[in-house]
Design an enzyme around this catalytic site. Structure first.
Site, PDB file in Angstrom:
ATOM      1  N   HIS A   1      -5.751  -3.964  -1.071  1.00 37.37           N
ATOM      2  CA  HIS A   1      -5.729  -2.845  -2.017  1.00 37.37           C
ATOM      3  C   HIS A   1      -5.923  -3.296  -3.468  1.00 37.37           C
ATOM      4  CE1 HIS A   1      -4.826   0.763   0.378  1.00 37.37           C
ATOM      5  NE2 HIS A   1      -4.234  -0.080   1.213  1.00 37.37           N
TER       6      HIS A   1
ATOM      7  N   LYS B   1     -12.290  -0.944   1.553  1.00 37.69           N
ATOM      8  CA  LYS B   1     -11.567  -0.064   0.628  1.00 37.69           C
ATOM      9  C   LYS B   1     -12.416   0.130  -0.626  1.00 37.69           C
ATOM     10  CE  LYS B   1      -7.258  -0.691   2.942  1.00 37.69           C
ATOM     11  NZ  LYS B   1      -6.362  -1.733   3.413  1.00 37.69           N
TER      12      LYS B   1
ATOM     13  N   SER C   1       0.790  -1.234   0.000  1.00 38.28           N
ATOM     14  CA  SER C   1       0.000   0.000   0.000  1.00 38.28           C
ATOM     15  C   SER C   1       0.820   1.282   0.000  1.00 38.28           C
ATOM     16  CB  SER C   1      -0.953  -0.008   1.183  1.00 38.28           C
ATOM     17  OG  SER C   1      -0.216  -0.078   2.385  1.00 38.28           O
TER      18      SER C   1
HETATM   19  C1  LIG Z   1      -6.104  -2.054   4.840  1.00 38.59           C
HETATM   20  C2  LIG Z   1      -5.521  -3.386   4.941  1.00 38.59           C
HETATM   21  C3  LIG Z   1      -6.014  -4.320   5.864  1.00 38.59           C
HETATM   22  C4  LIG Z   1      -7.073  -3.966   6.864  1.00 38.59           C
HETATM   23  O1  LIG Z   1      -8.346  -3.909   6.307  1.00 38.59           O
HETATM   24  P1  LIG Z   1      -9.570  -3.402   7.218  1.00 38.59           P
HETATM   25  O2  LIG Z   1     -10.760  -3.966   6.563  1.00 38.59           O
HETATM   26  O3  LIG Z   1      -9.518  -1.920   7.221  1.00 38.59           O
HETATM   27  O4  LIG Z   1      -9.356  -3.959   8.584  1.00 38.59           O
HETATM   28  C5  LIG Z   1      -5.479  -5.586   5.863  1.00 38.59           C
HETATM   29  N1  LIG Z   1      -4.483  -5.923   5.020  1.00 38.59           N
HETATM   30  C6  LIG Z   1      -3.958  -5.061   4.134  1.00 38.59           C
HETATM   31  C7  LIG Z   1      -2.870  -5.503   3.208  1.00 38.59           C
HETATM   32  C8  LIG Z   1      -4.453  -3.745   4.067  1.00 38.59           C
HETATM   33  O5  LIG Z   1      -3.951  -2.879   3.188  1.00 38.59           O
END
Ligand SMILES: *Cc1c(COP(=O)(O)O)cnc(C)c1O
Length: 394
Positions: A210, A241, A182
């Site tokens: 992502h 997301k 990310s």
């Molecule tokens: C954002 C993210 C998460 C967490 O996701 P949430 O649904 O906000 O808890 C987990 N793993 C990765 C790789 C992320 O980028």
């Protein structure tokens, strides 16, 4: 009474080192434009890749679900908290992802806590990319398996670690990687990782938070992007997301999902998504299943913005996704750049150590399908202005 001054002291230290996070409160919904402290700013920070967080179909689906099911699930899923809307979401998400089954959890974070400790014991080995997300690292900490960390995106180093783990007597090998990293927007070299896993008989898990809704046809994710259906054992994803709601999921074989329903602690000991969230997430899946225009728009916007930024002379790193790092390297310059952008009406955050390595500070721009071309031109104009003012552009 406990001496709380220890916390105050640590907070002060964080502040002195420029590491104190200042949380901005939005006075408007999550959209292309936000109101913060009464000021209208262009949103270039959110993970709302497809604009679904404020999309009408999702809002109506949430309202309909509340009318039908109420507001809370009432119990954990295994006791009395599974509603048919949960089953509908899991079934349609599995169809969308082209897997046998899915399990929906409260968040992507929880999905990692659910799956990693459930499928590994002290006899096993977990192999993790050195830049994997914090929720993977914490999931690994909950397991008694032996840990091996391989160099970022380096399949040859992964192979060394697989050999080592085998030699050291591991029973089961679990390889874990982020799909999209990310901070830089680079992709895991999944085809090579799959080859190594097949060679050593390892299970492969990809956390594609992502990539869900972003990569592959209709946003089916990194496995679809590389056409590796059936060759990746476990996909972890998020509904918070691109899907625009909240929640997480695990996708894979039916046996895996059935097993997790018996063993995964966040599933067994914590209540599920509420009806509103579940209904909205289901609406997001249905939109993507039928229509890939939001995904196409996202990529079109990302390409446009990146090309123009590069033409102006900005260094946008080596992203392969709509995540656009604007590399400034110096932490002070980066934070000053972000402050000036905000004054000019752009909300784009500076990211420095420890989230990224020292000397690799950047503004991370998150492009969304919700941005119009006019929005992007406005942003490009302001980036150019601030870039010249701070001597980043000549
Ligand atoms: C954002 C993210 C998460 C967490 O996701 P949430 O649904 O906000 O808890 C987990 N793993 C990765 C790789 C992320 O980028």
């Amino acid at each position: 009474m406990f001496d709380y001054s220890v916390f105050a002291k640590e907070l002060k230290e964080l502040e002195e080192n420029g590491l104190l996070v200042r949380i901005k409160t939005l006075e408007s919904p999550q959209g292309a434009w936000l109101t913060i402290n009464g000021k209208k700013v262009l949103n270039m920070c959110s993970n709302n890749y497809l604009g679904f967080a404020f999309r009408d179909e999702l809002k109506s689906a949430a309202i309909d679900a509340i009318k039908k099911w109420g507001v809370g699930p009432g119990a954990v899923r295994t006791i009395a908290g599974t509603l048919s809307v949960h089953d509908d979401l899991e079934r349609e998400l599995a169809e969308f992802k082209k897997v046998e089954a899915t399990l929906v959890l409260q968040s992507g974070f929880n999905a990692n806590q659910a799956v990693i400790p459930a499928i590994t014991t002290a006899e096993d080995a977990i192999l993790s990319d050195e830049l994997n997300h914090a929720s993977i690292i914490d999931g690994v900490r909950l397991s008694k398996a032996k840990r091996y960390v391989w160099k970022h995106r380096d399949a040859e180093d992964l192979e060394e670690k697989l050999k080592q783990a085998r030699e050291e007597g591991a029973r089961r090998l679990l390889v874990i990687t982020d799909g999209v990293f990310s901070m830089d927007g680079d992709l895991a070299p999944l085809p090579e990782i799959v080859d190594k896993c097949e060679k050593y008989g390892a299970m492969l898990m990809v956390d594609d938070a992502h990539g869900e809704g972003v990569l592959g046809s209709h946003g089916r994710g990194i496995v679809d992007h590389f056409d590796l259906h059936g060759r990746v054992d476990i996909e972890v994803g998020t509904l918070s997301k691109a899907f625009g709601v909240v929640g997480g999921f695990v996708a894979g074989k039916k046996e895996l999902i059935d097993y997790l329903k018996q063993k995964a602690r966040p599933f067994l000991f914590s209540s599920s998504l509420s009806p509103a969230e579940t209904g909205a997430a289901l609406a997001a899946v249905r939109i993507l299943q039928n229509d890939d225009t939001p995904v196409k728009k996202l990529w079109e916007n990302a390409r446009y913005f990146k090309e123009k930024m590069q033409a102006m002379g900005f260094d946008t790193g080596h992203s392969e996704t709509p995540i656009t790092p604007v590399m400034l390297y110096d932490a002070k310059l980066s934070s000053q750049f972000s402050v000036r952008l905000f004054e000019e009406g752009i909300f784009a955050q500076s990211i420095g150590y420890p989230t990224v390595p020292k000397g690799k500070a950047r503004i991370r721009v998150m492009i969304s399908a919700a941005h119009t071309k006019e929005d992007l031109d406005f942003a490009l104009d302001k980036f150019e202005k601030v870039g010249r003012e701070l001597g980043v552009l000549k």
